[in-house]
Design an enzyme around this catalytic site. Structure first.
Site, PDB file in Angstrom:
ATOM      1  N   CYS A 196       5.793  -2.938  16.063  1.00 60.41           N
ATOM      2  CA  CYS A 196       5.291  -1.861  16.917  1.00 60.41           C
ATOM      3  C   CYS A 196       3.847  -2.165  17.316  1.00 60.41           C
ATOM      4  O   CYS A 196       3.015  -2.509  16.473  1.00 60.41           O
ATOM      5  CB  CYS A 196       5.371  -0.522  16.189  1.00 60.41           C
ATOM      6  SG  CYS A 196       7.064  -0.028  15.787  1.00 60.41           S
ATOM      7  N   CYS A 243       0.769  -0.387  15.495  1.00 61.88           N
ATOM      8  CA  CYS A 243       0.808  -0.309  14.034  1.00 61.88           C
ATOM      9  C   CYS A 243       0.251  -1.580  13.405  1.00 61.88           C
ATOM     10  O   CYS A 243       0.674  -2.695  13.745  1.00 61.88           O
ATOM     11  CB  CYS A 243       2.249  -0.077  13.572  1.00 61.88           C
ATOM     12  SG  CYS A 243       2.440   0.023  11.783  1.00 61.88           S
ATOM     13  N   GLY A 291       6.678  -1.153   6.429  1.00 62.73           N
ATOM     14  CA  GLY A 291       8.068  -1.571   6.470  1.00 62.73           C
ATOM     15  C   GLY A 291       8.988  -0.640   7.228  1.00 62.73           C
ATOM     16  O   GLY A 291       8.656   0.509   7.521  1.00 62.73           O
ATOM     17  N   GLU A 292      10.171  -1.145   7.558  1.00 62.28           N
ATOM     18  CA  GLU A 292      11.240  -0.396   8.211  1.00 62.28           C
ATOM     19  C   GLU A 292      12.355  -0.164   7.193  1.00 62.28           C
ATOM     20  O   GLU A 292      13.042  -1.101   6.780  1.00 62.28           O
ATOM     21  CB  GLU A 292      11.763  -1.177   9.413  1.00 62.28           C
ATOM     22  CG  GLU A 292      13.086  -0.691   9.997  1.00 62.28           C
ATOM     23  CD  GLU A 292      13.102   0.801  10.285  1.00 62.28           C
ATOM     24  OE1 GLU A 292      14.010   1.480   9.771  1.00 62.28           O
ATOM     25  OE2 GLU A 292      12.224   1.287  11.020  1.00 62.28           O
ATOM     26  N   SER A 327      11.927   7.741   7.264  1.00 58.99           N
ATOM     27  CA  SER A 327      11.636   7.562   8.683  1.00 58.99           C
ATOM     28  C   SER A 327      12.074   6.173   9.134  1.00 58.99           C
ATOM     29  O   SER A 327      11.786   5.174   8.473  1.00 58.99           O
ATOM     30  CB  SER A 327      10.135   7.736   8.928  1.00 58.99           C
ATOM     31  OG  SER A 327       9.805   7.466  10.271  1.00 58.99           O
ATOM     32  N   HIS A 372       8.599   7.520  19.724  1.00 56.53           N
ATOM     33  CA  HIS A 372       7.403   7.023  20.416  1.00 56.53           C
ATOM     34  C   HIS A 372       7.487   7.100  21.937  1.00 56.53           C
ATOM     35  O   HIS A 372       6.480   7.341  22.591  1.00 56.53           O
ATOM     36  CB  HIS A 372       7.039   5.616  19.951  1.00 56.53           C
ATOM     37  CG  HIS A 372       6.889   5.519  18.473  1.00 56.53           C
ATOM     38  ND1 HIS A 372       6.035   6.343  17.775  1.00 56.53           N
ATOM     39  CD2 HIS A 372       7.523   4.744  17.547  1.00 56.53           C
ATOM     40  CE1 HIS A 372       6.126   6.068  16.489  1.00 56.53           C
ATOM     41  NE2 HIS A 372       7.034   5.115  16.327  1.00 56.53           N
ATOM     42  N   SER A 391      11.463   7.545  14.480  1.00 54.78           N
ATOM     43  CA  SER A 391      10.229   7.141  15.156  1.00 54.78           C
ATOM     44  C   SER A 391      10.569   6.780  16.598  1.00 54.78           C
ATOM     45  O   SER A 391      10.916   5.641  16.902  1.00 54.78           O
ATOM     46  CB  SER A 391       9.595   5.953  14.431  1.00 54.78           C
ATOM     47  OG  SER A 391       9.140   6.328  13.154  1.00 54.78           O
ATOM     48  N   GLU A 427       0.814  -1.211   0.000  1.00 55.85           N
ATOM     49  CA  GLU A 427       0.000   0.000   0.000  1.00 55.85           C
ATOM     50  C   GLU A 427       0.851   1.266   0.000  1.00 55.85           C
ATOM     51  O   GLU A 427       1.934   1.306   0.590  1.00 55.85           O
ATOM     52  CB  GLU A 427      -0.916   0.019   1.235  1.00 55.85           C
ATOM     53  CG  GLU A 427      -2.035  -0.994   1.159  1.00 55.85           C
ATOM     54  CD  GLU A 427      -2.982  -0.936   2.347  1.00 55.85           C
ATOM     55  OE1 GLU A 427      -4.113  -1.420   2.215  1.00 55.85           O
ATOM     56  OE2 GLU A 427      -2.596  -0.411   3.414  1.00 55.85           O
ATOM     57  N   CYS A 473       6.305  -5.811   8.192  1.00 53.06           N
ATOM     58  CA  CYS A 473       7.408  -5.211   8.940  1.00 53.06           C
ATOM     59  C   CYS A 473       7.779  -6.113  10.108  1.00 53.06           C
ATOM     60  O   CYS A 473       6.902  -6.693  10.757  1.00 53.06           O
ATOM     61  CB  CYS A 473       6.993  -3.833   9.460  1.00 53.06           C
ATOM     62  SG  CYS A 473       8.303  -2.952  10.358  1.00 53.06           S
ATOM     63  N   CYS A 492      -1.799   7.009   9.236  1.00 46.82           N
ATOM     64  CA  CYS A 492      -0.550   6.485   9.770  1.00 46.82           C
ATOM     65  C   CYS A 492      -0.805   5.331  10.729  1.00 46.82           C
ATOM     66  O   CYS A 492      -1.614   5.431  11.648  1.00 46.82           O
ATOM     67  CB  CYS A 492       0.194   7.606  10.489  1.00 46.82           C
ATOM     68  SG  CYS A 492       1.820   7.140  11.077  1.00 46.82           S
TER      69      CYS A 492
END
Length: 464
Positions: free
Chosen positions: A215, A218, A273-274, A305, A329, A327, A189, A211, A455
């Site tokens: 997280c 997410c 993804g990372e 990011s 958090h 990121s 996506e 990913c 997000c």
């Protein structure tokens, strides 16, 4: 400050030095170290301009090809005495007309492309270059180990060799989620976010299918990592975003001025993804985005990011001609471990990694963003805000000429049993603490959440 990214080139003897900023040379050094076996994976989108020039038989041919790609036009169709229209064009129109309840017949909307291709629109590619391009496309498709190898088309196209639009969903505010089906069978996506008041759109791009960082807040993290994307597949998302914006503008030209998507002028690698877990492909893709002869995006308008899997991740991604975002958090180590369970390093160790990466960058690329998915009653306390202030100030103190901005992202619902979106009052109160502490802080506007395009909500789903 906008910084035009100059081209990444192989040689030095005939090329003016202003084409070769040091950070982009480092980017080239990173992805030029791939083995010989990897090179065949690079197609028309991810080959460097010099590589493409060699493959097509001249830089003029490469420039003509990129006039098409930049506009979201498939040169394999356009330069074969074809209109350049592929099967996704009408689907894009129909999706938008339905979403906006516009009273138009899709067949009445012109999809003229000549006026988009500039001074080279009548130059053509020639039979030899088209043959070479087809060889490259076939090579690209073969490299993808396609899920469906029964291609019956007479020519190889971007749709049947790299990826195609599988599904489009448009929110009331124009935010457009694209589900792309890759030639090798995976779906990924990306999201187009229009800013009508500013006259441009932002494209949120994915770097992996799924990913591995897991997280807690997410949806992508719940998928696990399924596959890395190639540089070609990352760039394909921008190709289709540009196509969608171009075609939607044709609807506006047909008489519905309220139905429009401004041109894509900003890219954030904040989708699925990372990026640090797929750094080679990401750095190559970003170099293509910033090359003025290719996608021609300003370096300051591309943001990569990362959650920062390890301290060296910042240096690796920092070799790309783009802004860096972290990121975070949570600054407290135990809380961050709870939110990002794959965390293996302390915040101090990761901060040092970011500091070293920023020191190696040009001063115009030392602006960085600390991102926080703000969750009600979890990481939105006054103490959490004060820790963010300390982190931002320590980075700016350690890196001359750096500027740190905190970006608050109110949690978007993914069906978590405990996590909730904080109230607007709490978000603004948290923001005020940070700004009062002398650190710039913005709240990201939630866009596309009703279509799971916001997000943290990307998970290759089709809205019913």
């Amino acid at each position: 400050v906008l910084l035009q990214c100059w081209s990444l080139l192989f040689g030095f003897c005939l090329i003016p030095s202003y084409y070769q900023p040091s950070h982009q040379n480092r980017a080239y050094a990173l992805f030029s170290s791939t083995s010989k076996d990897d090179v065949h994976c690079y197609g028309p989108l991810s080959s460097t301009f010099n590589e493409l020039s060699d493959q097509l038989g001249g830089s003029g041919r490469a420039a003509v090809l990129w006039d098409c790609l930049r506009a979201g036009i498939d040169p394999n169709l356009y330069y074969r005495n074809d209109s350049g229209i592929d099967s996704s064009d009408k689907a894009i129109i129909e999706s938008w007309l339905e979403a906006m309840s516009a009273d138009f017949d899709a067949n009445d909307i012109a999809l003229s492309k000549n006026d988009l291709l500039g001074k080279r629109k009548d130059q053509g590619l020639g039979a030899d270059a088209l043959t070479r391009l087809q060889k490259l496309m076939k090579q690209c498709r073969s490299s993808a180990t396609c899920a469906d190898d029964s291609v019956t088309e007479s020519i190889y196209t971007i749709e049947n060799s790299i990826g195609s639009i599988s599904h489009i969903k448009v929110s009331a505010d124009g935010t457009t989620k694209l589900l792309l089906r890759l030639a090798r069978g995976y779906e990924v996506e990306s999201v187009i976010i229009p800013w009508l008041d500013k006259g441009f759109s932002t494209v949120c791009v994915s770097s992996q299918v799924g990913c591995a960082q897991a997280c807690r807040f997410c949806a992508t993290g719940k998928m696990g990592k399924m596959s890395d994307l190639t540089a070609e597949e990352i760039l394909c998302q921008i190709y289709y975003a540009n196509k969608v914006c171009r075609i939607v503008s044709s609807i506006a030209a047909a008489g519905d001025s309220s139905t429009t998507l401004p041109p894509c002028d900003n890219v954030v690698l904040m989708g699925m993804g990372e990026p640090a877990d797929n750094a080679l492909a990401v750095v190559r893709a970003v170099s293509t985005m910033a090359d003025r002869r290719m996608f021609s995006l300003a370096q300051s308008k591309i943001t990569v990011s990362t959650v920062g899997p390890k301290p060296s991740s910042f240096t690796t991604l920092g070799s790309s001609p783009a802004a860096l975002a972290w990121s975070v958090h949570a600054v407290d180590d135990s809380l961050r471990k709870e939110l990002v369970p794959t965390t293996k390093f302390s915040m101090e160790e990761l901060k040092e990694g970011l500091v070293e990466a920023l020191k190696s960058r040009s001063k115009k690329l030392r602006r960085t963003m600390l991102e926080v998915a703000l969750i009600d009653g979890v990481n939105d306390s006054e103490q959490d805000a004060k820790l963010l202030i300390s982190l931002a100030q320590s980075i700016m103190a350690d890196v001359e000429g750096s500027k740190v901005v905190v970006n608050l992202i109110p949690f978007n619902d993914i069906g978590h049993p405990k996590y909730r979106t904080p109230s607007e009052e709490n978000v603004l109160s948290f923001q005020k603490i940070i700004t009062d502490g002398g650190v710039l802080c913005y709240v990201r506007t939630t866009r596309g959440d009703e279509e799971n395009a916001a997000c943290g909500q990307l998970a290759t789903s089709r809205s019913k």
